[in-house]
Scaffold this active site. Structure first.
Site, mmCIF file in Angstrom:
data_model
loop_
_atom_site.group_PDB
_atom_site.id
_atom_site.type_symbol
_atom_site.label_atom_id
_atom_site.label_comp_id
_atom_site.label_asym_id
_atom_site.label_seq_id
_atom_site.Cartn_x
_atom_site.Cartn_y
_atom_site.Cartn_z
ATOM 1 N N GLU A 72 0.849 -1.196 0.000
ATOM 2 C CA GLU A 72 0.000 0.000 0.000
ATOM 3 C C GLU A 72 0.879 1.237 0.000
ATOM 4 O OE1 GLU A 72 -3.660 0.272 1.267
ATOM 5 O OE2 GLU A 72 -3.999 -1.799 1.896
HETATM 6 ZN ZN LIG Z 1 -7.336 -0.371 -1.718
#
Ligand SMILES: [Zn+2]
Length: 398
Positions: free
Chosen positions: A258
């Protein structure tokens, strides 16, 4: 002469020496590009003939979902980005990787190692309908990353069908995260967060999870050179409906990456993902990831929420009910249409244990309307040099 680089392994130095700017795909003007731009760029890449292009399905609103393939090796790696429509950082990094693999230059040996040993399958922008209106969910209103048991979305079905066809050894699940995540113990933003999702509710490491953990250990070492203290780890809470867990259960070594950081730092995340993925590919192709000690994974601190976008510190605050000394923590939302930042008050009082992307050591603040949590502030901030900044209904006016 001993310098700070003497401790860095030579292969990592090699990756760090790659000038990302040379491979940045400038076809994309900003991170809010839509499917038509992606489709036009993929058409060009197909014509260039180095990467293979295949349509693997259609979104709920009939937009094409593409897979691009590089390499001819026996180790199969599947990567997908933007399953949440408003998370485009990794999609841009994938196009930069396409440009890297299409180039001929001094990195020939690295390219050859990766492409001889791996077959890389890339799915950029799995959720084009979400990207069209800059939202997380697909056009049916489904969170595609909670749809891998039910498979009601055509986007989840397309990815599962591709996974069943190619039977990958490794999977990379690429997302953006809320910029308000920070790294425990550092008060720094979690510019990149990593996770080897668990294969079951006990989180007992399976062989595939261990492989994922070893690749993460390598990527973390590279990232720490670039962003010391800004790599966080997600807690491995089992979410059976998510793709990461679903693939890990199937024995695919799956890694969640992420990209965090503030909106203005998304280009930094793009470069970091480009580098981290190249390093991961090198480790997978050479099988050197097997030398990583999985225990190192536990040294990556967990993510937490200890930062604000803006922190106005330790100043005299004139409230309607008297003067206090305290701090104000503010967060913004980015307006999709105007790209303007709209601030709300996140917390107020003693915020000495928090940090922020931007810190103002103000001399005084005059509160022009009563402060309440989640409200849009009206403040007059007097800086130590006497200049004034206003926040009018959440909009900053310098
Ligand atoms: Zn996501």
């Amino acid at each position: 002469m001993i310098d700070e680089f003497s401790q860095i392994p030579i292969k990592m130095l090699h990756i760090l020496s790659i000038d990302h700017v040379l491979y940045q795909d400038n076809y994309f003007q900003d991170r809010f590009f839509k499917h038509v731009t992606l489709k036009n760029r993929i058409t060009q890449i197909k014509e260039e003939g180095i990467l293979k292009v295949k349509q693997i399905g259609c979104s709920a609103q009939n937009r094409e979902i593409y897979m691009l393939k590089a390499g001819r090796g026996s180790i199969k790696v599947l990567l997908w980005s933007q399953m949440h429509g408003d998370e485009s950082t990794a999609t841009l990094a994938l196009f930069d990787l396409f440009k890297f693999f299409q180039s001929e230059d001094q990195y020939h040996a690295l390219r050859k190692l990766i492409l001889d040993h791996c077959s890389l399958y890339f799915v950029p922008m799995l959720n084009p309908d979400g990207a069209e209106v800059w939202q997380r969910r697909n056009a049916q209103g489904i969170d595609v990353n909670r749809d891998f048991l039910a498979q009601q979305s055509p986007e989840a079905r397309a990815l599962v069908k591709l996974q069943e066809e190619i039977q990958p050894d490794f999977g990379f699940n690429l997302h953006d995260q809320d910029s308000l995540w920070s790294v425990s113990g550092t008060k720094k933003p979690a510019t990149i967060s990593l996770l080897a999702p668990p294969a079951d509710s006990t989180s007992t490491p399976t062989p595939s999870m261990l492989k994922a953990i070893q690749v993460i250990c390598a990527m973390n070492r590279l990232l720490q050179q670039q962003i010391p203290g800004e790599v966080g780890r997600w807690r491995d809470e089992y979410e059976p409906r998510a793709v990461g867990e679903s693939f890990q259960t199937k024995g695919i070594a799956t890694i969640l990456i992420e990209s965090g950081g503030s909106a203005s730092e998304k280009q930094k995340g793009r470069k970091l993902i480009f580098q981290a993925l190249l390093y991961a590919f090198e480790k997978i192709a050479s099988t050197a990831y097997r030398n990583e000690n999985p225990i190192d994974y536990l040294q990556i601190p967990f993510n937490n929420k200890e930062i604000f976008h803006l922190l106005i510190k330790n100043c005299k605050i004139e409230t309607v009910n008297g003067v206090i000394i305290g701090d104000i923590g503010l967060n913004y939302t980015e307006q999709f249409s105007t790209k303007e930042h709209l601030y709300t008050i996140a917390d107020f009082g003693d915020l000495s244990t928090f940090s922020a992307y931007e810190i103002i050591e103000a001399e005084s603040i005059v509160v022009l309307s009563p402060i309440s949590i989640d409200s849009r502030p009206n403040l007059r901030i007097k800086h130590s040099d006497g200049t004034l900044t206003y926040l009018e209904d959440g909009v900053m006016i310098a």
